[in-house]
Each structure stands twice: as structure tokens, then as C-alpha cells.
Design an enzyme around this catalytic site. Structure first.
Site, PDB file in Angstrom:
ATOM      1  N   LEU A 115     -19.513  27.254 -12.487  1.00  0.00           N
ATOM      2  CA  LEU A 115     -20.789  26.660 -12.863  1.00  0.00           C
ATOM      3  C   LEU A 115     -21.194  25.493 -11.967  1.00  0.00           C
ATOM      4  CD1 LEU A 115     -20.228  26.629 -16.722  1.00  0.00           C
ATOM      5  CD2 LEU A 115     -21.452  28.337 -15.368  1.00  0.00           C
TER       6      LEU A 115
ATOM      7  N   ASP B  11     -20.017   5.744 -18.426  1.00  0.00           N
ATOM      8  CA  ASP B  11     -20.702   6.518 -17.369  1.00  0.00           C
ATOM      9  C   ASP B  11     -21.862   7.307 -17.959  1.00  0.00           C
ATOM     10  OD1 ASP B  11     -21.276   7.566 -14.899  1.00  0.00           O
ATOM     11  OD2 ASP B  11     -19.735   9.111 -14.959  1.00  0.00           O
TER      12      ASP B  11
END
Length: 815
Positions: free
Chosen positions: A23, A155
Site C-alpha cells: 500500500l 506526531d
């Protein structure tokens, strides 16, 4: 998690999983769509994040990854991608997680930008509000005993927010963000593109808590509403500097953002975490109120419709893709056959037969799930494999010696492929210059040998790591270089206009001005030069981001050295117009960096230098002077028109007895009830204030001190020196050298029992006892509190001003 693949991928086994499609590939991992099987035909789609080899080789990274995964596997929320497992297949570490049929927020924003669109305001507010639900759950998560886990993502950025084609919003990568950020100096690409979403405390390297995630979420909301990044720049350092210094106000936000939404954004983007939303739940509540009071008819279907429109081609490809069972059937059969082949070398002993039967039994349920393969064919195939296994085992033991293996060739070489962000770093191999800058390749490296790679770029931290070349496969070295923390020196002089030299190099700047991009925690030699004035020298230490002030008073040279410049002759009369001719004089010296005087006047230049536009045919007086050396001069130096005259000055050291000239006479005593104060400091260059009025930097002689005065000597990174003075009118007092103490101290906290949460000045700092906390400011007192469930809290006020290091061993009492 998922982002649809764009390249052809051949399914292959991976431990107990089958990898169906690749992916995405990032700086830290590769992401695959995968499938797993269980008993009675059970099967499940999921995502596999396989850690890249250069990350898996870092023991610190893997250790932190495991520790964080132990916490985040406990997270189960509709807005968080579920983590199932962290495991290892061969040398490959992997994380298995929930598969999301969709894309990430960054791709959504990118496709809209390509079409000249932005995410609609109501959709942007909905995405962040859903994201805040997941953040609030994670931030408040406790263990089975009710103790807070203190999980912080660190993050939050568009890459880590997944949007399903059904309109679900999910946060990914809880549990690996902390590990990635803490060892990013050895990882490639982890910080790339994500610095722009840091909070001020994160950009400054301060301790983090859950409020850093709230700031990052607010940045994402701003970017979706405006289509522009809140912080941008030509380099990572420039972006970091903006985050560290910018305080967002409502007036700074574009008019296209409505007033109520501006107020929400400003609170989410508050520079100080104390002024920000204190939890993500409050942020989510304000966003939801605004959403449904302003857009009454909004539905989550709006997001699903937007994503489906943007990714219509991907959805169409999925509908026409082959059935997963068809793709994986051959993989499972091949996996079973490989399992049998691996057992053949052990022969047809009873133990081998038992192992083979066990393997066949474990593979059979997987094959049974393939509806298009007949059960009889499966059993027949396994029986045939068992027969072949026994036959080959007989042949193996019947042979007395195995055939010799072909000799291994040594003519093969390894190589490095080196990439950096930013590019242009010098590549040094085993301490030697290669002449290459990144991106670069190093070839013909001997197998089995260890090599050290160093990457050097100005204003960035140096990278160095050793690699052992073990195969002909190129070793990928991908590194995001960390920008150095840079400081500034603000320089002024009396009089102004002095040329500035830093560490012996001319800057081209004149006072008053600032010298920027200086590495912190480093000393710099400053030299100021101005015509008719003595050279000024000093040393300044840059210890932080705040500008260091330097004020210098320049001393006028004695008249015996200064001469009036030769006046040019009066212009010729109209009857005789003569155009003057010019030449030039090259002046050098041994040693160099001596000042050049022309006709007794300082030119402001140091040797070697060229004096231009010297009138031809006229005698010129050239003098060269340098501290610690006898002066050198030549009179009646004449240059011809268009010619260059060259002079070399050999300077002799002054006799020792005159190297240090006698001190200048003390200044006259002040009148009118004032006194003189002399003060120096260690280190020098500290700012001096008398009754809050700035009086220059140390060493300093202040001639207008009131008889009652408050003296403050201060320097960045050091404790202030404060003294109340009572002087007599006309008195001259010397305080000698004031020793400035370091601003920061250390605080060690230990508790019985351990693992108590720590609050300093009312804020949870995110670590537990026992711990030593460094960089604790000593210029003020601090309240310290230890909290452990089932025990009475312990509180104390800590003052490090007198004692820079303190240790507390606390025995907590049960409630």
C-alpha cells in the site's frame, strides 16, 4: 490502515499472514494489505506495517517501539486504528493493525488542491472534532489499576489521519511516534514533512504532555480552512524558528475564517500550553457546537461523499479487482509445499514423519477455506508430498557424502546509496574525503568489511554511523539531518559604524546590527574596527536562542598617530581642465591582519588589502600597525597612472616591557553626588544595569552611579547577580570579578514505593519516580508534588538558588 496501492504486487506468505498488496512505503516502514486465517474457514483482512531494515537494526528504536506498543495495544476506540500485535518474522519486525478501506488526510487535501479546491469548512471542523474524540480517549486512558498511561501521540499530522470511503476518521501510529521521534537522528524520513505540525514546546525540545497533540490538531484545522500551511520556510531551521517565535492572534488569521471559529483556533494555537485547551475533549466540544449551530443540516455522509468523489477511480478499480481468495489460493498451496520441502533434508525418520504430519495438519485448515479447491485434491496432494518426502529422505541417507558446494567467489562488491534531507551534505568514508555530496553512491566496497559514513553540512548536526557490507545488495543510507540550534549576537558601539569581525573573519557588517546563525553553547571572538579609533576585542558566549547583547565603547587614537588627511589641490581653472590620474597600492604584511593607515588616517582595512583610487604622482604615507608589534611606515610612496605599487611590511614584535601599555589615567571623579563603579564578570560580556538602566557589558566602568543604587549583572544562561550599593559621592569602588552561576540545576526525586507521578509548578511532567530532572531553572522557587494512587500526596517547595543540585528520597504514606 490503508492507502490503495498503485503498483502490481505478487501475493506472498509472511509468517502466519499472506501479504496481498503493497500500500505504501515511508521512511520507517512498508505497509501491506494482508490476510490471516483461523479454524473453520475464519479469515480476516488487516494491515501489516513492516519496519524497514535500517530502523530494525537500531536496538534503541525497537526497544522503545515494544514499550510503546504494550501501552497502545490497549487502545480501542472508533477514532483510533486498532493495533493487534507487534511481532517478528525472521529479521523483520512488524505491527499488525486494523485495515481501513480508504486514504489519508494528506492525500485528500492534495487532490483538492490539484482541482483548485479546499475542504469545506463544515467538513474540516467535523474531521478535527472526530480526531479530538480519539485523542481525548487516548490521553485519558488508564491501566487496569486505574493509573493514567500518559499516552501522547507526538506526531499528529495529515499523514497519520486516515479517512475511510465510508467517512470514518481514524488516528494511526499511536505507539510508534514516540520511538520514532526520540531516535530520529538515526532514522530516515521520520521527520520529513512533519516539522510544520510541531508545537512550540516540541520545537524547543521541552518536555511534552497531551497538549502538544491539541496544538498540532489546531494547525491541521488552519491548513484545511485556508489551503495553506501555518508555518512554512525554505529550510527546516526556518520553519522551526517560526514555530519557536510566532504567537498566533486573531488578527493574524485570514478574514475567510469566521469570528467564532477564529476564537476556537486561537485557543488551540496558544503559544503557552497553559493558555491552550487543557484537554482534547473541550476542543472537540467547542468544534461540535460551532458545527451544528452553523451548519444545521450537516451529516457525516458529506465527508464520505467528498472522499468517494475524489477517489472514484480507486473505488472503481477495487470493484473490478480479482477476488482475494483467487489471489491467495496458489500462495497457500505453495506455502504448504515449501513447508514439506524444508523437511525433506531430515529424511524419513519417525520424528521427521511426525513433524511433516503436524505441518500438514496445520496447513490443511487454510487450504480448506479455499472453496474452489476440492477437499479430495487437498488430501491427495498432501499424501503425495509425504511419499515424496520419504523417498528423498531414503536417497539422502543412502549417499555417503553430499556433493561439494561450488566455491564462493570474492569478486563481488557491495555499495552504498546515500540520501539526505536537505541534499548537499559532504560524504566522508572512513575519515577520508570522497569529494561527493548527497545524493551519492559509493561502489566497489569489499564484502565483510566495516565502513564508517559521515555526512557533514553547514548549520546541521553531523551524522556518523558504521555499517558492515554483507552482501552485494546496496545499503540504503537515508538521513534527515537535524538543523543546529542557532543564536544571535546583537552588537552596538559608541560611536557607531564600526566594522565587525567574528573569530578573525570580516562579516561585512557595521554597528549597530545583529550577527545571526551562530551555533549555541559556543564562544565567539568579536573585533570592532573604526577609523581614528583603537581596535576593540572581546569574547561573547551564545548559550541560547535569545539574542546576546554586546555594547562596546571605542577609544579614540592619540593625535600623534592621527594626522589630518592631505587636502586635495584646488580644482584647476576653466582654462586648464586636468583630469586627475589614479593608481592603486597593494599592502600585505607578516603577520597578516594588520591595520592600514593612509596619510595617518585609518582606512578600515586589514592586510592583505588593495588601496584604490590613489592619486598618481603624489607622495603618500602608508603605515601598518598591529597590536603587540612595532609600527611600520613608508613615506612618499608614489604610484603611476593605472599602475599598482606593492608594499610588504615585515612587523617586529614589541619589546616585552612595552607590550602592555600603562593603564590610562582614571576618569575624573563625578560631580553632584555621583560615584564611579568598576565591575567585571566571569564569564565576561554580561549586561550591567544600575537602577534598571542599561550601562553596557562587563568589564565596565560606570561613571554616573548614584550613591544609592541597585546593581544587576545578567547574562543568558546564568543566574542574575543582584546587589544593593551604598556609595559616597566622588567614590571609586571596584567590585572585582563577579562569578556568575549556571541558571539551571538538577532535581533528583525518588519515592517509596516508586512510580509516583510528578507535578512541577502544577503541571504533570510525564515521567515517574525515580528520576533526575535536569535543566531546572534556579531563578525562582518551584512547587513539587508526588502522586501515587492509594497514598497521600507529597508536596514541597524547592529552591535551587543556593544549592544547584538537590535530591529527595520520599516515603509516601498510605491513605
Amino acid at each position: 490502515m490503508a492507502v490503495e496501492g498503485v503498483t502490481t504486487f505478487e501475493p506472498k506468505p509472511f509468517g502466519r499472514y499472506v501479504l496481498l498488496d503493497k500500500l505504501a512505503v515511508g521512511g520507517m516502514a512498508e505497509i501491506y494489505k494482508a490476510k490471516t486465517y483461523g479454524v473453520d474457514g475464519f479469515e480476516k483482512l488487516l494491515a501489516i506495517k513492516r519496519i524497514l531494515p535500517h530502523c530494525a537494526a537500531d536496538k534503541e528504536f525497537i526497544s522503545m517501539l515494544v514499550d510503546e506498543a504494550k501501552l497502545t495495544v490497549l487502545l480501542s476506540h472508533a477514532n483510533i486504528v486498532q493495533v493487534f500485535d507487534l511481532g517478528k518474522v525472521g529479521d523483520d519486525y512488524f505491527i499488525s493493525m486494523e485495515y481501513i478501506n480508504g486514504t489519508n488526510l494528506r492525500e485528500v487535501m492534495r487532490r483538492l488542491a490539484e482541482q483548485g479546491e479546499k475542504i469545506p469548512e463544515e467538513t474540516a471542523v467535523y474531521v478535527i472534532s472526530e480526531m479530538c474524540k480519539g485523542l481525548d480517549y487516548a490521553h485519558r486512558k488508564t491501566d487496569t489499576q486505574g493509573n493514567p498511561l500518559n499516552i501522547v501521540h507526538r506526531d499528529i499530522s495529515p499523514q497519520n489521519i486516515l479517512i475511510s470511503y465510508e467517512g470514518e476518521v481514524k488516528i494511526v501510529d499511536f505507539g510508534i511516534a514516540k520511538a520514532a521521534m526520540n531516535v530520529s537522528h538515526t532514522m530516515a524520513g521520520i521527520l520529513k514533512g512533519k516539522i510544520a505540525y510541531m508545537s512550540p514546546e516540541q520545537a524547543l525540545g521541552k518536555p511534552l504532555d497531551h497538549r502538544t497533540d491539541i496544538f498540532s490538531a489546531a494547525i491541521m484545522l488552519y491548513e484545511m480552512l485556508t489551503g495553506e500551511k501555518l508555518y512554512s520556510g525554505e529550510s527546516q531551521f526556518e520553519v522551526l524558528n517560526k514555530i519557536r517565535t510566532t504567537r498566533v492572534t486573531a488578527n493574524m488569521l485570514p478574514e475567510q475564517i469566521s469570528g467564532p471559529l477564529k476564537a476556537i483556533l486561537v485557543k488551540g494555537l496558544a503559544y503557552s500550553s497553559k493558555d491552550r485547551y487543557q484537554n482534547a475533549g473541550d476542543f472537540q466540544l467547542d468544534l461540535t457546537k460551532h458545527l451544528y449551530s452553523t451548519y444545521i443540516d450537516f451529516s457525516p455522509r458529506n465527508l464520505a461523499a467528498l472522499v468517494s468523489r475524489l477517489f472514484a477511480q480507486e473505488l472503481k478499480k477495487r470493484e473490478s479487482a480479482p477476488i482475494i481468495d483467487e489471489k491467495t489460493r496458489s500462495v497457500l498451496i505453495r506455502q504448504a509445499a515449501q513447508a514439506q520441502e524444508e523437511l525433506v533434508v531430515h529424511g524419513a525418520t519417525p520424528q521427521a514423519t511426525a513433524i511433516t504430519q503436524k505441518t500438514a495438519a496445520s496447513v490443511a485448515p487454510k487450504l480448506e477455506t479455499q472453496k474452489k479447491i476440492g477437499r479430495a485434491a487437498v488430501i491427495g496432494g498432501l499424501t503425495a508430498l509425504l511419499v515424496v518426502s520419504g523417498y528423498l529422505g531414503y536417497r539422502f541417507f543412502a549417499q555417503k557424502e553430499a556433493p561439494p558446494r561450488p566455491p564462493k567467489t570474492i569478486s563481488e562488491y557491495g555499495s552504498f546509496q546515500i540520501f539526505t534531507q536537505p541534499v548537499g551534505a559532504k560524504v566522508i568514508l572512513n575519515g577520508g574525503e570522497t569529494g561527493l555530496t548527497t545524493p551519492a553512491s559509493l561502489d566497489k566496497l569489499e564484502l565483510g568489511k566495516q565502513y564508517e559514513i559521515r555526512l557533514v553540512k553547514e548549520n546541521y548536526r553531523e551524522f556518523a554511523k558504521k555499517f558492515t557490507v554483507t552482501s552485494t545488495k546496496p545499503i540504503q543510507v537515508q538521513e534527515t539531518l537535524s538543523a543546529l540550534d542557532l543564536g544571535t549576537i546583537s552588537i552596538s558601539s559608541n560611536p557607531q559604524g564600526a566594522n565587525i569581525f567574528v573569530n578573525g573573519k570580516e562579516t561585512g557588517l557595521k554597528t549597530p546590527t545583529s550577527v545571526e546563525n551562530l551555533e549555541i553553547n559556543k564562544s565567539y571572538d568579536i573585533k570592532l574596527m573604526l577609523a581614528d579609533h583603537a581596535e576593540w576585542n572581546g569574547s561573547v558566549e551564545v548559550k541560547g536562542f535569545d539574542p546576546v547583547k554586546l555594547a562596546a565603547t571605542l577609544t579614540t587614537l592619540p593625535k600623534s598617530i592621527i594626522q589630518e588627511p592631505i587636502k586635495p589641490p584646488p580644482p584647476p581653472s576653466d582654462e586648464k581642465k586636468v583630469t586627475p590620474a589614479y593608481g592603486q597600492i597593494d599592502v600585505t604584511s607578516d603577520p597578516l591582519q594588520a591595520r592600514i593607515l593612509l596619510n595617518g588616517r585609518d582606512t578600515g582595512q586589514l592586510t592583505p588589502a588593495t588601496l584604490k583610487n590613489i592619486e598618481a604622482g603624489k607622495g603618500q604615507s602608508i603605515s601598518v600597525i598591529k597590536k603587540g608589534y612595532e609600527g611600520w611606515s613608508r613615506k612618499s610612496v608614489i604610484v603611476a597612472s593605472g599602475e599598482t605599487t606593492r608594499l610588504v611590511a615585515s612587523l617586529k614584535k614589541e619589546p616585552e616591557e612595552v607590550v602592555n601599555p600603562p593603564p590610562p589615567p582614571p576618569p575624573p571623579p563625578p560631580s553632584g553626588g555621583l560615584a564611579i563603579l568598576q565591575v567585571s564578570s566571569d564569564p565576561v560580556g554580561a549586561d550591567v544595569y544600575v537602577n534598571s538602566e542599561y550601562k553596557g557589558t562587563t568589564p565596565a566602568t560606570i561613571t554616573d552611579v548614584p550613591t544609592s543604587a541597585k546593581l544587576v549583572v545578567t547574562k543568558a544562561g546564568y543566574l542574575k547577580f543582584i546587589q544593593q550599593l551604598n556609595l559616597k559621592a566622588g567614590e571609586t569602588r571596584s567590585l572585582g570579578t563577579v562569578k556568575l552561576e549556571d541558571l539551571f540545576g538538577e532535581l533528583s526525586l525518588n519515592s517509596t514505593p516508586p512510580q509516583a507521578s510528578i507535578y512541577i509548578d502544577g503541571e504533570l511532567i510525564g515521567v515517574k519516580t525515580p528520576v533526575t530532572i535536569k535543566k531546572v531553572p534556579r531563578d525562582s522557587k518551584h512547587s513539587v508534588k508526588l502522586v501515587l494512587e492509594g497514598y497521600q500526596p507529597w508536596e514541597s517547595v524547592v529552591d535551587l538558588k543556593e544549592q544547584p543540585t538537590k535530591m529527595y528520597n520520599v516515603t509516601l504514606e498510605k491513605e
